[in-house]
Design an enzyme around this catalytic site. Structure first.
Site, PDB file in Angstrom:
ATOM      1  N   GLY A 283      -9.365   4.332  -5.461  1.00 26.41           N
ATOM      2  CA  GLY A 283      -8.498   4.037  -5.842  1.00 26.41           C
ATOM      3  C   GLY A 283      -7.816   4.587  -4.586  1.00 26.41           C
ATOM      4  O   GLY A 283      -7.599   4.685  -3.929  1.00 26.41           O
ATOM      5  N   VAL A 284      -6.214   4.427  -5.756  1.00 22.81           N
ATOM      6  CA  VAL A 284      -5.203   4.841  -4.882  1.00 22.81           C
ATOM      7  C   VAL A 284      -5.220   6.517  -4.467  1.00 22.81           C
ATOM      8  O   VAL A 284      -5.153   7.123  -2.878  1.00 22.81           O
ATOM      9  CB  VAL A 284      -4.250   4.770  -5.877  1.00 22.81           C
ATOM     10  CG1 VAL A 284      -3.445   6.011  -6.800  1.00 22.81           C
ATOM     11  CG2 VAL A 284      -2.376   5.120  -4.696  1.00 22.81           C
ATOM     12  N   ASP A 285      -6.361   7.098  -4.917  1.00 27.86           N
ATOM     13  CA  ASP A 285      -6.351   8.944  -4.612  1.00 27.86           C
ATOM     14  C   ASP A 285      -7.279   8.870  -3.149  1.00 27.86           C
ATOM     15  O   ASP A 285      -7.173   9.480  -2.373  1.00 27.86           O
ATOM     16  CB  ASP A 285      -7.356   9.611  -5.819  1.00 27.86           C
ATOM     17  CG  ASP A 285      -7.329  11.098  -5.466  1.00 27.86           C
ATOM     18  OD1 ASP A 285      -6.627  11.769  -5.175  1.00 27.86           O
ATOM     19  OD2 ASP A 285      -8.174  11.305  -6.775  1.00 27.86           O
TER      20      ASP A 285
ATOM     21  N   SER B 167      -2.657   4.872 -13.664  1.00 26.23           N
ATOM     22  CA  SER B 167      -3.820   4.864 -15.258  1.00 26.23           C
ATOM     23  C   SER B 167      -3.955   3.313 -15.075  1.00 26.23           C
ATOM     24  O   SER B 167      -4.998   2.925 -15.966  1.00 26.23           O
ATOM     25  CB  SER B 167      -3.264   4.675 -16.319  1.00 26.23           C
ATOM     26  OG  SER B 167      -3.800   6.771 -16.813  1.00 26.23           O
ATOM     27  N   THR B 168      -3.759   2.070 -14.184  1.00 25.85           N
ATOM     28  CA  THR B 168      -3.905   0.917 -14.591  1.00 25.85           C
ATOM     29  C   THR B 168      -5.244   0.252 -13.835  1.00 25.85           C
ATOM     30  O   THR B 168      -5.439  -0.691 -13.582  1.00 25.85           O
ATOM     31  CB  THR B 168      -2.535  -0.059 -14.121  1.00 25.85           C
ATOM     32  OG1 THR B 168      -2.695   0.209 -12.749  1.00 25.85           O
ATOM     33  CG2 THR B 168      -1.442   0.284 -15.084  1.00 25.85           C
ATOM     34  N   GLY B 169      -6.049   1.097 -13.204  1.00 29.67           N
ATOM     35  CA  GLY B 169      -6.771   0.631 -11.525  1.00 29.67           C
ATOM     36  C   GLY B 169      -7.913   1.510 -13.194  1.00 29.67           C
ATOM     37  O   GLY B 169      -8.643   0.585 -13.304  1.00 29.67           O
TER      38      GLY B 169
ATOM     39  N   ASN C 271      -6.928  12.399 -10.547  1.00 30.27           N
ATOM     40  CA  ASN C 271      -7.678  12.770 -11.298  1.00 30.27           C
ATOM     41  C   ASN C 271      -7.595  14.514 -11.667  1.00 30.27           C
ATOM     42  O   ASN C 271      -7.537  15.630 -10.637  1.00 30.27           O
ATOM     43  CB  ASN C 271      -9.482  12.297 -11.522  1.00 30.27           C
ATOM     44  CG  ASN C 271     -10.490  13.392 -10.539  1.00 30.27           C
ATOM     45  OD1 ASN C 271      -9.870  14.278 -10.166  1.00 30.27           O
ATOM     46  ND2 ASN C 271     -10.499  12.633  -9.441  1.00 30.27           N
TER      47      ASN C 271
ATOM     48  N   ASP D 254       1.051  -1.692  -0.250  1.00 29.49           N
ATOM     49  CA  ASP D 254       0.103  -0.555   0.220  1.00 29.49           C
ATOM     50  C   ASP D 254       0.892   0.730  -0.323  1.00 29.49           C
ATOM     51  O   ASP D 254       1.936   1.380   1.199  1.00 29.49           O
ATOM     52  CB  ASP D 254      -0.907  -0.095   1.218  1.00 29.49           C
ATOM     53  CG  ASP D 254      -2.281   1.184   1.318  1.00 29.49           C
ATOM     54  OD1 ASP D 254      -1.639   2.356   0.776  1.00 29.49           O
ATOM     55  OD2 ASP D 254      -3.013   0.975   2.213  1.00 29.49           O
ATOM     56  N   ILE D 255       0.736   2.286  -1.208  1.00 32.62           N
ATOM     57  CA  ILE D 255       2.128   3.250  -0.686  1.00 32.62           C
ATOM     58  C   ILE D 255       1.143   4.305  -0.024  1.00 32.62           C
ATOM     59  O   ILE D 255       2.388   4.835  -0.156  1.00 32.62           O
ATOM     60  CB  ILE D 255       1.192   3.746  -2.629  1.00 32.62           C
ATOM     61  CG1 ILE D 255       2.457   4.650  -3.102  1.00 32.62           C
ATOM     62  CG2 ILE D 255       0.216   4.832  -1.997  1.00 32.62           C
ATOM     63  CD1 ILE D 255       2.338   5.246  -4.275  1.00 32.62           C
TER      64      ILE D 255
HETATM   65  P1  ADP Z   1      -6.506   5.459 -12.237  1.00 36.49           P
HETATM   66  O1  ADP Z   1      -7.798   6.186 -12.459  1.00 36.49           O
HETATM   67  O2  ADP Z   1      -5.382   6.491 -12.436  1.00 36.49           O
HETATM   68  O3  ADP Z   1      -6.686   4.165 -13.033  1.00 36.49           O
HETATM   69  P2  ADP Z   1      -6.245   3.515  -9.991  1.00 36.49           P
HETATM   70  O4  ADP Z   1      -6.705   4.676  -7.938  1.00 36.49           O
HETATM   71  O5  ADP Z   1      -8.034   3.574  -9.804  1.00 36.49           O
HETATM   72  O6  ADP Z   1      -5.660   5.053 -10.771  1.00 36.49           O
HETATM   73  O7  ADP Z   1      -5.248   3.341  -9.853  1.00 36.49           O
HETATM   74  C1  ADP Z   1      -4.135   2.973 -10.401  1.00 36.49           C
HETATM   75  C2  ADP Z   1      -3.373   1.381  -9.386  1.00 36.49           C
HETATM   76  O8  ADP Z   1      -3.116   1.666  -8.168  1.00 36.49           O
HETATM   77  C3  ADP Z   1      -3.847   0.312  -9.698  1.00 36.49           C
HETATM   78  O9  ADP Z   1      -3.650  -1.121 -10.295  1.00 36.49           O
HETATM   79  C4  ADP Z   1      -4.862  -0.514  -8.426  1.00 36.49           C
HETATM   80  O10 ADP Z   1      -4.896  -1.358  -8.050  1.00 36.49           O
HETATM   81  C5  ADP Z   1      -4.026   0.883  -7.189  1.00 36.49           C
HETATM   82  N1  ADP Z   1      -3.585   0.815  -6.271  1.00 36.49           N
HETATM   83  C6  ADP Z   1      -5.135   1.262  -5.567  1.00 36.49           C
HETATM   84  N2  ADP Z   1      -5.030   1.360  -4.015  1.00 36.49           N
HETATM   85  C7  ADP Z   1      -3.365   1.058  -3.853  1.00 36.49           C
HETATM   86  C8  ADP Z   1      -2.193   2.178  -2.934  1.00 36.49           C
HETATM   87  N3  ADP Z   1      -3.591   1.941  -1.621  1.00 36.49           N
HETATM   88  N4  ADP Z   1      -1.474   1.869  -3.206  1.00 36.49           N
HETATM   89  C9  ADP Z   1      -0.857   1.049  -4.366  1.00 36.49           C
HETATM   90  N5  ADP Z   1      -1.632   1.669  -5.575  1.00 36.49           N
HETATM   91  C10 ADP Z   1      -2.791   1.279  -4.982  1.00 36.49           C
END
Ligand code: ADP
Length: 176
Positions: free
Chosen positions: A31-33, A121-123, A23, A9-10
């Site tokens: 997601g990560v945001d 961008s992969t989520g 975004n 987890d970042i």
């Molecule tokens: P985007 O809209 O750019 O696709 P997302 O957040 O949906 O962004 O996903 C980007 C990547 O981050 C995906 O591979 C997702 O699995 C991953 N991700 C989601 N949460 C976390 C986290 N807490 N730490 C690291 N990576 C994450």
């Protein structure tokens, strides 16, 4: 520049700066945001609001990056970058590469030596992981070499699951 891969987890990374796959509204999302704003607390959103009220009235353009505080996270800064939504009909790779390049540029301006990236961008934006990994790794490698090279010492890709980690590992091996 050292490139390393980690699974996890970042928001738990102790680095100078973590990169957010934001975004363009900068107002948070899924997601990560979502995870970054939840764990970092309201200070991050406050600074994002101030950025929207000043430099980025129309939002942060795709491929660009901007820094805020990291609030309660164990990092000093969050660098927000806006990845492109994946498209089958249009090649947007240059915008994805730009996210990495511009984030490192912002890191340099802050004096950040260690930077953690998610797979931008992969989520929600649906970019296929293998292709995204290749673009990410080559953009970072390019930024770490040449005349105008970044001073960032360590780039850590933090992959959220074993599958993503394996894809990045293979892409890194293939780059030699
Ligand atoms: P985007 O809209 O750019 O696709 P997302 O957040 O949906 O962004 O996903 C980007 C990547 O981050 C995906 O591979 C997702 O699995 C991953 N991700 C989601 N949460 C976390 C986290 N807490 N730490 C690291 N990576 C994450």
């Amino acid at each position: 520049m050292k490139i390393i891969l980690a699974e996890g987890d970042i928001t738990e990374q102790s680095v100078d700066a973590i990169v957010n796959a934001a975004n363009s509204s900068l107002m948070g999302g899924g997601g990560v945001d979502g995870a970054i704003h939840r764990r970092g607390g309201p200070e991050i959103l406050e600074e994002c609001r101030a950025l929207r009220a000043s430099r980025y009235g129309k939002g942060l353009p795709t491929g660009q990056a901007v820094a805020t505080t990291a609030g309660r996270l164990p990092a000093r800064w969050v660098i927000h970058t806006v990845g492109p939504v994946y498209s089958r009909s249009e090649d947007r790779s240059h915008l994805l590469a730009s996210c990495y390049r511009e984030s490192l540029h912002v890191a340099d301006s802050l004096g950040a030596a260690t930077v953690a990236f998610p797979a931008v961008s992969t989520g929600i934006y649906r970019w296929p992981m293998e292709d995204a990994a290749r673009i990410a790794l080559s953009a970072v490698r390019q930024a770490g070499s040449g005349v105008a090279q970044s001073a960032v010492r360590e780039v850590r890709f933090v992959l959220f699951n074993p599958g993503a980690y394996a894809v990045f590992e293979r892409a890194l091996e293939q780059m030699g």
